[in-house]
Design a protein around this motif. Structure first.
Motif, mmCIF file in Angstrom:
data_model
loop_
_atom_site.group_PDB
_atom_site.id
_atom_site.type_symbol
_atom_site.label_atom_id
_atom_site.label_comp_id
_atom_site.label_asym_id
_atom_site.label_seq_id
_atom_site.Cartn_x
_atom_site.Cartn_y
_atom_site.Cartn_z
ATOM 1 N N ALA A 42 23.923 98.958 60.855
ATOM 2 C CA ALA A 42 23.454 99.921 62.092
ATOM 3 C C ALA A 42 22.641 99.303 62.755
ATOM 4 N N PRO A 43 23.139 100.024 64.121
ATOM 5 C CA PRO A 43 21.853 99.755 64.968
ATOM 6 C C PRO A 43 20.353 100.691 64.676
ATOM 7 N N GLY A 44 19.396 99.920 64.466
ATOM 8 C CA GLY A 44 17.909 100.820 64.511
ATOM 9 C C GLY A 44 17.702 100.627 62.977
ATOM 10 N N LEU A 45 18.526 100.392 62.070
ATOM 11 C CA LEU A 45 18.577 99.878 60.745
ATOM 12 C C LEU A 45 18.253 98.819 60.480
ATOM 13 N N GLU A 46 18.494 97.899 60.368
ATOM 14 C CA GLU A 46 17.909 96.580 60.209
ATOM 15 C C GLU A 46 16.403 96.498 58.839
ATOM 16 N N GLN A 47 15.873 98.015 59.134
ATOM 17 C CA GLN A 47 14.589 97.568 58.786
ATOM 18 C C GLN A 47 14.379 97.815 57.474
ATOM 19 N N LEU A 48 15.865 98.762 57.079
ATOM 20 C CA LEU A 48 15.804 99.229 55.912
ATOM 21 C C LEU A 48 17.043 98.617 54.876
ATOM 22 N N ASN A 49 18.007 97.742 55.616
ATOM 23 C CA ASN A 49 19.220 96.803 55.872
ATOM 24 C C ASN A 49 18.936 95.468 55.358
ATOM 25 N N LEU A 50 18.166 94.979 56.207
ATOM 26 C CA LEU A 50 17.512 93.351 56.622
ATOM 27 C C LEU A 50 16.630 92.824 55.794
ATOM 28 N N ALA A 51 16.511 91.713 54.246
ATOM 29 C CA ALA A 51 15.103 91.232 54.089
ATOM 30 C C ALA A 51 15.421 89.765 54.155
ATOM 31 N N VAL A 52 14.473 89.441 54.490
ATOM 32 C CA VAL A 52 14.539 87.984 55.102
ATOM 33 C C VAL A 52 13.513 87.287 54.090
ATOM 34 N N PHE A 53 13.244 86.465 53.465
ATOM 35 C CA PHE A 53 12.273 85.039 52.578
ATOM 36 C C PHE A 53 11.851 84.187 53.000
ATOM 37 N N GLU A 54 10.981 83.621 53.133
ATOM 38 C CA GLU A 54 10.650 82.344 53.818
ATOM 39 C C GLU A 54 9.508 81.789 52.867
ATOM 40 N N ASP A 55 8.486 82.646 52.051
ATOM 41 C CA ASP A 55 7.840 81.736 51.598
ATOM 42 C C ASP A 55 7.712 81.060 50.146
ATOM 43 N N LYS A 56 7.381 79.874 50.344
ATOM 44 C CA LYS A 56 7.514 79.170 49.211
ATOM 45 C C LYS A 56 7.158 79.868 48.002
ATOM 46 N N ASN A 57 8.681 79.552 46.854
ATOM 47 C CA ASN A 57 8.470 79.715 45.716
ATOM 48 C C ASN A 57 8.362 81.475 45.246
ATOM 49 N N VAL A 79 20.174 89.796 53.378
ATOM 50 C CA VAL A 79 19.697 89.466 52.371
ATOM 51 C C VAL A 79 19.871 87.856 53.098
ATOM 52 N N ILE A 80 18.703 87.246 53.582
ATOM 53 C CA ILE A 80 18.552 85.374 54.198
ATOM 54 C C ILE A 80 17.138 84.841 52.954
ATOM 55 N N VAL A 81 17.535 83.919 52.445
ATOM 56 C CA VAL A 81 16.829 83.445 51.731
ATOM 57 C C VAL A 81 16.504 81.800 52.790
ATOM 58 N N ARG A 82 15.482 81.865 53.041
ATOM 59 C CA ARG A 82 14.917 80.430 54.508
ATOM 60 C C ARG A 82 15.453 78.974 53.689
ATOM 61 N N GLU A 83 14.951 78.089 54.042
ATOM 62 C CA GLU A 83 15.279 77.117 53.267
ATOM 63 C C GLU A 83 13.962 76.614 53.212
ATOM 64 N N SER A 84 12.782 77.214 53.720
ATOM 65 C CA SER A 84 11.512 77.030 53.110
ATOM 66 C C SER A 84 11.015 77.744 52.033
ATOM 67 N N ALA A 85 11.683 78.429 51.472
ATOM 68 C CA ALA A 85 11.645 79.315 50.086
ATOM 69 C C ALA A 85 11.405 78.209 48.984
ATOM 70 N N GLY A 86 12.199 76.867 49.295
ATOM 71 C CA GLY A 86 12.993 76.058 48.380
ATOM 72 C C GLY A 86 13.957 76.751 47.176
ATOM 73 N N LEU A 87 14.353 78.046 47.025
ATOM 74 C CA LEU A 87 14.959 78.531 46.173
ATOM 75 C C LEU A 87 16.598 77.342 46.164
ATOM 76 N N THR A 88 17.193 76.552 47.123
ATOM 77 C CA THR A 88 18.416 75.886 46.647
ATOM 78 C C THR A 88 18.240 74.393 46.096
ATOM 79 N N LYS A 89 16.592 74.465 46.127
ATOM 80 C CA LYS A 89 16.060 73.033 45.547
ATOM 81 C C LYS A 89 15.655 73.071 44.628
ATOM 82 N N THR A 90 14.910 74.470 43.590
ATOM 83 C CA THR A 90 14.432 74.333 42.837
ATOM 84 C C THR A 90 14.936 73.429 41.428
ATOM 85 N N SER A 91 14.434 73.458 40.520
ATOM 86 C CA SER A 91 14.552 72.489 39.016
ATOM 87 C C SER A 91 14.552 73.520 37.734
ATOM 88 N N ASP A 92 14.063 75.124 38.265
ATOM 89 C CA ASP A 92 13.428 75.999 37.265
ATOM 90 C C ASP A 92 14.469 76.386 37.040
#
Length: 337
Positions: A42-57, A79-92
């Motif tokens: 809903a408009p104006g509620l992005e801060q409450l319902n949108l999360a972006v993760f881009e830091d590594k690990n 919830v958005i996880v950017r490539e820079s986070a390395g989540l899809t390439k992790t071997s952990d």
């Protein structure tokens, strides 16, 4: 699935709980993300319902905790996880198992988007996402799709033009023949032209030629054509211009060899009586590149091009080992073409 399919699903509000945005055109992926967020939150509620993760690990437990949290006054949480986070390439193993477990049984009130321009298809996470049918391909656009994209962008800007102008613009962007060119670059060039014409609604060929100077690759092709056609003076003049523009001899030499190699490849395939479209597919070249080579290279023989490649290899060794000055060597090579 193609991103166009996802766009239709978003309009119908029939989105999946997890997606992998795969492929080099993440710029288009960002646009799709924007549409999804606008539609599901809903408009104006992005801060409450949108999360972006881009830091590594990033902390996987934090990501999954956010995914499992119910949205506030909106249809979905995104919830958005950017490539820079390395989540899809992790071997952990712990991270892989935790993420894989969530993908198999995701929260129905959250849309999780994982971004990876070049995913490893051997990874367990990729295989699970593929089984779920949640992979959205953002491959480079075809010539037809690229022209459609340009048409839509011009329409939104209130501009019109001809097919000939669009085709020239596509050629000048080098998008179809250079893997390093992406849609963000194409859009930037298109915006420059739109700004240049101002209030005028029609974009002409002259506008494209004025705003988009010829690339080094395109000018190298002309230099090769001049040299092989006997116009050595024009070829040397272009070579000197490259130096004035800051290009180094090894950079120009590499581009020059690429053009000769393309000419040789196209000539060899054309001798097998392949059609231009088949040659383009076989050689992984844009169709207009093949057409340009066939038009300009009819007078060049395969044997001559092969001899040129041998001379180039010898010169390359001499320049790199200091046996000959690179600028002098390149000038000599152009004169001998």
């Amino acid at each position: 699935m193609k991103y166009q399919e996802l766009m239709k699903a978003i309009k119908q509000k029939q989105v999946r709980p997890v997606y992998l945005f795969a492929g080099p055109e993440q710029y288009i992926g960002n646009m799709v993300e924007h549409t999804l967020v606008e539609t599901m939150i809903a408009p104006g509620l992005e801060q409450l319902n949108l999360a972006v993760f881009e830091d590594k690990n990033p902390d996987i437990s934090e990501i999954l905790s956010v995914c499992e949290t119910l949205p506030l006054m909106s249809e979905k949480r995104v919830v958005i996880v950017r490539e820079s986070a390395g989540l899809t390439k992790t071997s952990d193993k712990k991270i892989v198992e935790a993420l894989n477990k969530y993908i198999e049984r995701p929260s129905g009130s959250t849309v999780l988007i994982l971004c990876d321009s070049s995913p490893d298809k051997r990874k367990k996470i990729y295989k699970t996402l593929k089984e779920q049918g949640a992979i959205v391909d953002y491959d480079k656009l075809s010539k037809i799709d690229l022209e459609k994209w340009i048409g839509r962008r011009l329409k939104l800007a209130g501009k019109r033009t001809s097919q000939k102008v669009v085709e020239q613009f596509v050629i000048d962007t080098l998008y179809l023949e250079n893997d390093n060119k992406n849609m963000e670059m194409v859009d930037n060039e298109l915006n420059k032209i739109i700004d240049y014409v101002g209030e005028r609604d029609a974009i002409t060929l002259e506008d494209v030629e004025t705003v988009m100077p010829k690339s080094v690759e395109d000018n190298v092709f002309k230099m090769v054509d001049y040299a092989m056609g006997g116009n050595k003076g024009a070829a040397l003049k272009m070579l000197n211009q490259f130096y004035l523009e800051g290009e180094g001899p090894f950079g120009v030499f590499g581009l020059l060899l690429r053009q000769i190699r393309i000419m040789l490849m196209v000539k060899l395939l054309s001798e097998k009586r392949m059609s231009p479209d088949t040659i383009a597919k076989e050689a992984k070249l844009a169709p207009f590149v093949v057409k340009k080579v066939l038009q300009n290279g009819r007078r060049y023989r395969v044997a001559g091009l092969k001899r040129t490649m041998i001379k180039a290899a010898e010169l390359d060794l001499k320049m790199k080992t200091g046996q000959i000055d690179p600028e002098f060597g390149l000038e000599w090579f152009v004169l001998k073409l």
